[in-house]
Design a protein around this motif. Sequence first.
Motif, PDB file in Angstrom:
ATOM      1  N   GLN A  18       0.835  -1.207   0.000  1.00  0.00           N
ATOM      2  CA  GLN A  18       0.000   0.000   0.000  1.00  0.00           C
ATOM      3  C   GLN A  18       0.868   1.254   0.000  1.00  0.00           C
ATOM      4  OE1 GLN A  18      -2.722  -0.128   3.280  1.00  0.00           O
ATOM      5  NE2 GLN A  18      -3.920  -1.830   2.469  1.00  0.00           N
ATOM      6  N   ASP A  19       1.929   1.246   0.814  1.00  0.00           N
ATOM      7  CA  ASP A  19       2.828   2.405   0.845  1.00  0.00           C
ATOM      8  C   ASP A  19       3.475   2.636  -0.517  1.00  0.00           C
ATOM      9  OD1 ASP A  19       2.227   2.770   3.487  1.00  0.00           O
ATOM     10  OD2 ASP A  19       4.019   1.790   4.248  1.00  0.00           O
ATOM     11  N   LEU A  20       3.859   1.540  -1.181  1.00  0.00           N
ATOM     12  CA  LEU A  20       4.468   1.678  -2.505  1.00  0.00           C
ATOM     13  C   LEU A  20       3.435   2.138  -3.535  1.00  0.00           C
ATOM     14  CD1 LEU A  20       6.687  -1.547  -2.596  1.00  0.00           C
ATOM     15  CD2 LEU A  20       7.410   0.793  -2.131  1.00  0.00           C
ATOM     16  N   ALA A  21       2.195   1.675  -3.395  1.00  0.00           N
ATOM     17  CA  ALA A  21       1.151   2.024  -4.359  1.00  0.00           C
ATOM     18  C   ALA A  21       0.775   3.493  -4.288  1.00  0.00           C
ATOM     19  CB  ALA A  21      -0.086   1.159  -4.119  1.00  0.00           C
ATOM     20  N   VAL A  22       1.073   4.144  -3.165  1.00  0.00           N
ATOM     21  CA  VAL A  22       0.745   5.563  -3.024  1.00  0.00           C
ATOM     22  C   VAL A  22       1.462   6.394  -4.082  1.00  0.00           C
ATOM     23  CG1 VAL A  22       1.042   7.578  -1.531  1.00  0.00           C
ATOM     24  CG2 VAL A  22       0.191   5.445  -0.582  1.00  0.00           C
ATOM     25  N   VAL A  23       2.695   6.018  -4.408  1.00  0.00           N
ATOM     26  CA  VAL A  23       3.498   6.807  -5.353  1.00  0.00           C
ATOM     27  C   VAL A  23       2.814   6.907  -6.713  1.00  0.00           C
ATOM     28  CG1 VAL A  23       5.723   7.014  -6.506  1.00  0.00           C
ATOM     29  CG2 VAL A  23       5.636   6.256  -4.126  1.00  0.00           C
ATOM     30  N   PRO A  24       2.467   5.789  -7.384  1.00  0.00           N
ATOM     31  CA  PRO A  24       1.774   5.942  -8.678  1.00  0.00           C
ATOM     32  C   PRO A  24       0.389   6.571  -8.555  1.00  0.00           C
ATOM     33  CG  PRO A  24       1.855   3.630  -8.019  1.00  0.00           C
ATOM     34  CD  PRO A  24       2.753   4.370  -7.095  1.00  0.00           C
ATOM     35  N   LEU A  25      -0.309   6.304  -7.445  1.00  0.00           N
ATOM     36  CA  LEU A  25      -1.641   6.892  -7.286  1.00  0.00           C
ATOM     37  C   LEU A  25      -1.562   8.415  -7.193  1.00  0.00           C
ATOM     38  CD1 LEU A  25      -3.323   4.358  -4.826  1.00  0.00           C
ATOM     39  CD2 LEU A  25      -3.895   4.744  -7.225  1.00  0.00           C
ATOM     40  N   LEU A  26      -0.558   8.933  -6.509  1.00  0.00           N
ATOM     41  CA  LEU A  26      -0.401  10.383  -6.411  1.00  0.00           C
ATOM     42  C   LEU A  26       0.050  10.997  -7.735  1.00  0.00           C
ATOM     43  CD1 LEU A  26       1.205  10.850  -2.869  1.00  0.00           C
ATOM     44  CD2 LEU A  26      -1.146  11.284  -3.576  1.00  0.00           C
ATOM     45  N   ILE A  27       0.602  10.176  -8.623  1.00  0.00           N
ATOM     46  CA  ILE A  27       0.937  10.658  -9.972  1.00  0.00           C
ATOM     47  C   ILE A  27      -0.318  10.691 -10.845  1.00  0.00           C
ATOM     48  CG2 ILE A  27       2.220  10.104 -12.084  1.00  0.00           C
ATOM     49  CD1 ILE A  27       4.406   8.913 -10.325  1.00  0.00           C
ATOM     50  N   ILE A  28      -1.186   9.682 -10.669  1.00  0.00           N
ATOM     51  CA  ILE A  28      -2.378   9.554 -11.513  1.00  0.00           C
ATOM     52  C   ILE A  28      -3.434  10.598 -11.171  1.00  0.00           C
ATOM     53  CG2 ILE A  28      -4.314   8.028 -12.053  1.00  0.00           C
ATOM     54  CD1 ILE A  28      -2.393   5.667 -11.703  1.00  0.00           C
ATOM     55  N   ILE A  29      -3.641  10.872  -9.876  1.00  0.00           N
ATOM     56  CA  ILE A  29      -4.749  11.734  -9.446  1.00  0.00           C
ATOM     57  C   ILE A  29      -4.709  13.115 -10.101  1.00  0.00           C
ATOM     58  CG2 ILE A  29      -5.694  12.973  -7.450  1.00  0.00           C
ATOM     59  CD1 ILE A  29      -5.271  10.423  -5.825  1.00  0.00           C
ATOM     60  N   PRO A  30      -3.564  13.824 -10.144  1.00  0.00           N
ATOM     61  CA  PRO A  30      -3.573  15.144 -10.817  1.00  0.00           C
ATOM     62  C   PRO A  30      -3.932  15.057 -12.295  1.00  0.00           C
ATOM     63  CG  PRO A  30      -1.637  14.922  -9.421  1.00  0.00           C
ATOM     64  CD  PRO A  30      -2.275  13.570  -9.490  1.00  0.00           C
ATOM     65  N   ALA A  31      -3.590  13.913 -12.942  1.00  0.00           N
ATOM     66  CA  ALA A  31      -3.893  13.772 -14.371  1.00  0.00           C
ATOM     67  C   ALA A  31      -5.380  13.592 -14.627  1.00  0.00           C
ATOM     68  CB  ALA A  31      -3.125  12.582 -14.946  1.00  0.00           C
ATOM     69  N   LEU A  32      -6.156  13.253 -13.594  1.00  0.00           N
ATOM     70  CA  LEU A  32      -7.590  13.025 -13.773  1.00  0.00           C
ATOM     71  C   LEU A  32      -8.344  14.311 -14.105  1.00  0.00           C
ATOM     72  CD1 LEU A  32      -8.276  10.549 -10.821  1.00  0.00           C
ATOM     73  CD2 LEU A  32      -8.087   9.993 -13.243  1.00  0.00           C
ATOM     74  N   ALA A  33      -7.739  15.451 -13.782  1.00  0.00           N
ATOM     75  CA  ALA A  33      -8.423  16.728 -14.040  1.00  0.00           C
ATOM     76  C   ALA A  33      -8.453  17.068 -15.526  1.00  0.00           C
ATOM     77  CB  ALA A  33      -7.738  17.848 -13.262  1.00  0.00           C
TER      78      ALA A  33
END
Length: 667
Positions: A158-173
Amino acid sequence: MPGALELTLILLLVSVLAVSLFKRLRLPPMLGYLVAGVLVGPNAAGLVPDMDGTRHLAEFGIVFLMFSIGLEFSLSKLHAMRRVVFGLGLAQVMVTIGGVLFFGFLVNFYYSVSYKALFVLAGALAMSSTAIVVKMMAERLELESMHGRLVLGILLFQDLAVVPLLIIIPALADKPADMTWELGMALVKAAMVLGLMLVFGQRLMIRWMNFVARSKSQEVFVLNVLLLTLGLAWVTEVAGLSLALGAFLAGVLIAETEYRHQVEEDIKAFRDVLLGLFFITTGMLLNPEVVLKNWYWVLLLSTLPVVFKAALITGLAMMFGSARGPAIRTGLYLSQAGEFAFVMLASAAPLALMPVEWMQTISASMLLSMLAAPALIQNADRIVLRLSQDEWLAQSLSLHQVAQQTLSAQRHVVICGYGRSGQHLGRLLSSEGMRYVALDLDPERVREATAAGESVVFGDAGRREILVAAGVARAACVVVSFSDGKATQRVLATLKQLALNVPVVVRTHDEQEIEPLLAAGATEVVSEIYEGSLMLGSQALILMGIPMSRVIRLIRSIRETRYTLFKGIFRGADDEADTPETQWVRLHSVELQNGADAIGQTLGDLRLDDLGVSVSAIRRRGIRGDDPGLEMRLLEGDVLILKGQPEPLARAEDRLLGGSAMAQPLL
């Protein structure tokens, strides 16, 4: 609007009050920060406005949190736990996200929900609280248990998955077409940065850290850690990625150097304070009126996700070969929301991916699930026994195995903990033909030691029934070999409930725990520091030609007086600062110069004992006398060696020197 100083004072005051209260309630400080933010935020008391400056400062808390996660990132650790981390951990995150998206697809037939908002919610729901779970498992001695390893493996992914998720979220806009391009470019950039950093950055990092360390300055070392963390965060931000990714990379690079543990301690204060500020600003987002208005949704969203995650993780753990009992425990331990869920919601808030009312309702429900997590973990045993008949059988089998080892044993030794110290003790007892049974919670260690013919069984030494099965009533001695003070206290409390007259020897690393452990029921407490000093001194005396019999008598005398000779240290500049909880007994030298009030008085007249201070020695004209009597009269030029804690020592020094302007203590 309050000024900068007033705003800082308000935040500090509410932080101290909230964290102190939650500490007393045995709840994580993070929850205290969240509640404090709710109370002082613009939607409640309005003491702290929602300012951009506060939010920017709070972002640094996320940066240092990701840096700490990078420090914990270890290729060897990942390889050892690869099946759990990249098997069960990956499955948990992916299935959770997929399940939420599928549920959103079904809901869309009745109510329109943005898939972007659903993805943010799915990522947030996939996270669990590392701070709450790991802390409670450590206190319950469960980190090395079967379910403990499953929990740690999932949390690590989960800690490792945070890194790509925080990259993806800004792109959702972005628009769908643009989002695909932006996301692809972000992943390419991330791969390039990761590759360059990990291939070339490691050598540069080691050389740079060695260069800084040669300055032998703690101040420069801490400044360097801040420089590296913020510098790499700036590099990734310039590359169009997140600050968190750069901080994570900085932690990964330092993790492979010899300075990892020192850096972890140096950065801890910055991380905790700034992360606390982040959670306060997160709490400020909650509007109590909206939460009360939608209380039924808050309760529903704080219950259904917990049940969903618990069932999902339990099922996945069983699919990966876990027994039902450990699988259910794993699901219960990871069913709550986590601190990174708030990080994701905070990242999505400026993008307006979901209505503000949704955000506040979901945040409140996550907060409630985290508040309920400690109670859920504490009652996990009862829940598992109700849900799993196999657990009854497993516990009965465990008790049977323990009892079988000791059925015919009399005057044996029960060893609690079979780590390095426990194994050394077991071999020593075996060499003398003495029987022992060791209890340990590491299944791999138990399996290998049992295969080698050693008398060790899987069992929690803090449980009453396990100790009874181990035959403590018939034992000659119980030895607690782990150095965790809280775990040792738990075993001593269980032994005290059994009301046995069996001597108990415990091990401790911190000499400050000796008296509390003796008060808790230990017969003898072995201090690693004191015993190390004792062995060091005895070897030196023997090499100097002192007869062995005399050295043995000296060692015996020191042990019989419970290391009185070693108690008290002269404080130096490189010693750790005292805290209110653990103030070390120290030695302090005071010279009686002309005009000191104590000159001409006896030690009995001064009544220093009333202050909690004793005089361990007096040096007069270069000759030192230990343990002076109360009738000894003090003269000008005497040097008194006082023993006590800092505040009593200060009061005793005032009593000795009085109003003497010229009298100065020896530093």
